[in-house]
Design a protein around this motif. Structure first.
Motif, PDB file in Angstrom:
ATOM      1  N   PHE B 174      64.189 -22.892   3.726  1.00 47.50           N
ATOM      2  CA  PHE B 174      64.583 -23.348   5.169  1.00 47.50           C
ATOM      3  C   PHE B 174      65.856 -23.531   5.789  1.00 47.50           C
ATOM      4  N   PRO B 176      66.378 -20.023   6.864  1.00 47.38           N
ATOM      5  CA  PRO B 176      65.627 -19.243   8.263  1.00 47.38           C
ATOM      6  C   PRO B 176      65.400 -19.859   9.735  1.00 47.38           C
ATOM      7  N   ARG B 177      64.645 -21.223   9.469  1.00 46.48           N
ATOM      8  CA  ARG B 177      64.179 -22.642  10.056  1.00 46.48           C
ATOM      9  C   ARG B 177      65.403 -21.773  11.528  1.00 46.48           C
ATOM     10  N   ALA B 179      68.220 -21.065  11.578  1.00 47.68           N
ATOM     11  CA  ALA B 179      68.937 -19.768  12.086  1.00 47.68           C
ATOM     12  C   ALA B 179      67.950 -19.349  13.649  1.00 47.68           C
TER      13      ALA B 179
END
Ligand SMILES: Cc1cc2nc3c(=O)[nH]c(=O)nc-3n(C[C@H](O)[C@H](O)[C@H](O)COP(=O)(O)OP(=O)(O)OC[C@H]3O[C@@H](n4cnc5c(N)ncnc54)[C@H](O)[C@@H]3O)c2cc1C
Ligand SMILES: Nc1ncnc2c1ncn2[C@@H]1O[C@H](COP(=O)(O)O)[C@@H](O)[C@H]1O
Lengths: 260, 399
Positions: B174, B176-177, B179
């Motif tokens: 999660f 990466p979402r 960022a």
């Protein structure tokens, strides 16, 4: 069912050696392959198509030679292939890569997007979830099994640290896959023929309507400062003698440092 | 192109060509030429014997950036929990987070979902100054959408300079979402984090290319600087029973999730495989030659109070289940003692275990690369040595 599989061409990292003098990678003679995890993604896409109908499009962002990877994917059973290649994409980190992939995916639309768990060159595992975010759709990472799939519903097993979760969602969705999911097929003869003839759709920044500020080096928030060889522990003690002497000597060493 | 070859100085020796990790240098009329696949890692600059490769322009000048970098101050740690109990990796993050915050003269914030106040208090004793807590039972089970929404909200309000999470299936899914949404950089699976003395930027070190090389990554122009951190590489900070701090309860209104976790299933094989927690790991590879060999390793692990690990070759042979696999595609471990028996030491295996405190290698082949990372090396037959070790330890412990 419209399925897009994101694949990446990578150097076969198991063949990479380090030049001991310069402490840098030796790329010579290292073959380029489809990222191994992406093969499981591709296989999953093809299996769904075989079950529910539709088509599988493989998508990659990379240099012109990445076309080889796309043709290989067609020989395994992908129907169409798209190559995103543009000088302006150079130097993309995961943020810019995901933005670029998402811009292209928006042009085609998809019910399911498959990615590998991670690419073996960067090992980040970030492009999948970031792409889903740019597309405004949910994602599920580390899929090891698809339990059920219908036109607007999917239920999968997601690998976790101590077991797995059963997760369900509607479509569209982006899934990243691990190797337990399936056994990728070998290219068929018919597939190889198709791969030779297939037309690869090429797109640059204009075709995907990418914002200059979001692509390539310019659009990438991270930058590589330097690259170096991992350090190897220096102090090493070889224990010699008969098996019995070796075992005793080791135990003595461990007792000395109070480990047992 | 900020990195260029000075044609007048280039002798065409091709040193840069073979050392470029990105295959971005080609020969043109006997001179090196850097093409568009350059990732600006500067390896070529450092290897060129002629000093013919130079940086023409600071990369930062080419980039867009945010204007209010100075507003971002603190260090925020995502404290992961399992079934309401804070996971060990969270304490490791607090250890490194405390260090970074002190160097920056900033606060250490923790973000905890789906656990109660007593768990939040523990985070304070382990070094946090303030805990953002959302104790909603919906959040005990991990969900990408809701976790990403709440974390994004807290980051936007608190403007931390650094955000850390564990490089676990949860963090790597999660974060990466978050960022992507915040339009900032995220560095995966870091093994070392430091503050640059001059710029005060976060230097993020991580392995790449299957552990063959390490890269230092910066995120100089965007905030927060986000990183996932590999479990078991950072040391916990110190625990202080009397430490005090704030706990702020946050609400999760209007938070919806598009995916739904129906069930969480635990998979533990016969013997416990808690590789992350184990102090002793006895690992076997192809040299263990079958289930019989693994039986010997299990006996040694048992007398040591440890667990059994394995190389991928042994797992692929079906001698032991995947949950025991150590390495790039398995688990990363950091026990006090790692005993590698009949494991050759391929890089993909080494990346998963080389930060163990003590590595003991038992291998027939004196040339096996596992000896390069070993603290103690024994050239010999594991079928003879392992049972002797078991016997001796039993005697010592009076078992
Ligand atoms: C993308 C990718 C990911 C990978 N991920 C992983 C991973 O996560 N983990 C992993 O482990 N591997 C991984 N690998 C595989 C890795 O490259 C090696 O193939 C693997 O680690 C080899 O396992 P091994 O050392 O047990 O076997 P081998 O390399 O076959 O070594 C066996 C060793 O046992 C010794 N031996 C034999 N008999 C005896 C005896 N009686 N006593 C003592 N010594 C003996 C031999 O001398 C030899 O050194 C990965 C590979 C790739 C391409
Ligand atoms: N340049 C790219 N083109 C297409 N797909 C990519 C690219 N980079 C990464 N991916 C996809 O994202 C996954 C994760 O990659 P990474 O985040 O780089 O570890 C890969 O397995 C691919 O499915």
């Amino acid at each position: 069912m419209n399925i897009i599989v994101c694949i990446k061409q990578v150097p076969d990292t198991s063949e990479i050696k380090i030049n001991p003098e310069t402490n840098t990678l030796m790329r010579e003679g290292v073959p380029s392959i489809i990222n191994p995890f992406d093969l499981y993604a591709l296989e999953a896409g093809i299996q769904i198509k075989e079950k529910l109908g539709g088509k599988v499009t493989v998508l990659t962002m990379g240099p012109p030679q990445a076309e080889t990877a796309l043709r290989e994917a067609i020989s395994m059973g992908a129907d169409e292939a798209v190559l995103l290649s543009d000088r302006a994409f150079a130097g993309s980190d995961t943020w810019a890569t995901s933005y670029t992939l998402a811009q292209a995916i928006k042009k085609f639309g998809a019910d399911i997007i498959f990615c590998g768990k991670q690419a073996i060159d960067g090992d980040t595992a970030q492009v999948g979830p970031e792409t889903a975010e740019f597309l405004g759709i949910p994602h599920i990472s580390y899929i090891r099994k698809i339990e059920e799939i219908k036109d607007d519903y999917i239920r999968v097993q997601r690998l976790m640290d101590e077991g797995y979760d059963i997760v369900e969602t509607g479509l569209p969705v982006l899934l990243t896959v691990v190797k337990e999911l399936n056994q990728p097929r070998m290219p068929s003869l018919k597939g190889k023929m198709a791969a030779k003839k297939a037309e690869i759709k090429k797109m640059g920044k204009a075709e995907i309507e990418a914002d200059e500020d979001n692509i390539g080096l310019k659009g990438s928030p991270t930058q590589v400062k330097n690259i170096f060889a991992p350090q190897i522990k220096a102090e090493r003690k070889m224990i010699k003698g008969s098996s019995e002497e070796q075992a005793d000597a080791l135990i003595d060493e461990l007792r000395k440092i109070k480990c047992i | 192109m900020p990195i260029v070859v000075r044609v007048d100085k280039c002798t065409g020796c091709e040193t840069c060509l073979t050392s470029c990790p990105f295959d971005a240098i080609v020969m043109k009329e006997g001179k090196a030429f850097i093409n568009e696949y350059c990732n600006y890692c500067k390896t070529c600059i450092s290897v060129c014997p002629e000093g013919a490769i130079i940086e023409t322009e600071e990369i930062s000048n080419l980039k867009s950036q945010i204007s209010n970098i100075k507003d971002y101050k603190d260090v925020l740690v995502f404290a992961e929990q399992r079934e309401g109990k804070v996971a060990p990796v969270s304490y490791e993050l607090l250890g490194i987070g405390r260090k970074l915050a002190d160097e920056l003269g900033a606060k250490l914030l923790a973000f905890l979902l789906g656990a109660d106040e007593s768990e939040a208090t523990e985070l304070i004793k382990w070094g946090a100054d303030r805990v953002y807590l959302c104790n909603d039972s919906e959040l005990i089970k991990f969900n990408d959408d809701s976790y990403a929404d709440i974390l994004t909200r807290v980051i936007n309000e608190q403007k931390p300079s650094i955000v850390l999470a564990g490089a676990t299936p949860i963090g790597r899914s999660f974060i990466p979402r978050v960022a992507a949404r915040l339009r900032t950089g995220l560095t995966a699976d870091c093994t070392s984090l430091e503050i640059d003395k001059v710029s005060k930027n976060l230097l993020q070190v991580r392995p790449a290319f299957g552990g063959n090389i390490m890269a230092t990554i910066l995120c100089p122009d965007y905030r927060p600087q986000m990183a996932t951190v590999r479990p078991r590489v950072m040391k916990r900070g110190s625990y202080d029973e009397n430490r005090t701090g704030e706990i702020l309860n946050i609400q999760m209104d209007n938070i919806t999730a598009r995916t739904k976790v129906i069930e969480s299933i635990k998979e533990v094989s016969g013997i416990s495989v808690n590789l992350h927690e184990a102090e002793f790991i006895v690992a076997g590879g192809r040299g263990a030659a079958g289930e019989k060999g693994f039986k010997l390793l299990e006996e040694l692990a048992q007398v040591l109070g440890g667990v059994v690990g394995a190389s991928r070759a042994a797992v692929d042979e079906g001698w032991i289940s995947y949950s025991h696999q150590v390495g790039q595609t398995g688990k990363t471990v950091n026990p006090k003692i790692y005993i590698a028996c009949g494991i050759s030491g391929a890089v993909q295996h080494l990346v998963g275990m080389q930060s163990s405190d003590i590595i003991i290698a038992i291998n027939k082949n004196p040339e096996a690369p596992i000896f390069n990372v070993a603290t103690y090396g024994i050239v010999g037959d594991l079928f003879e040595i392992v049972p002797m070790l078991t016997k001796r330890i039993k005697e010592i412990k009076g078992m």
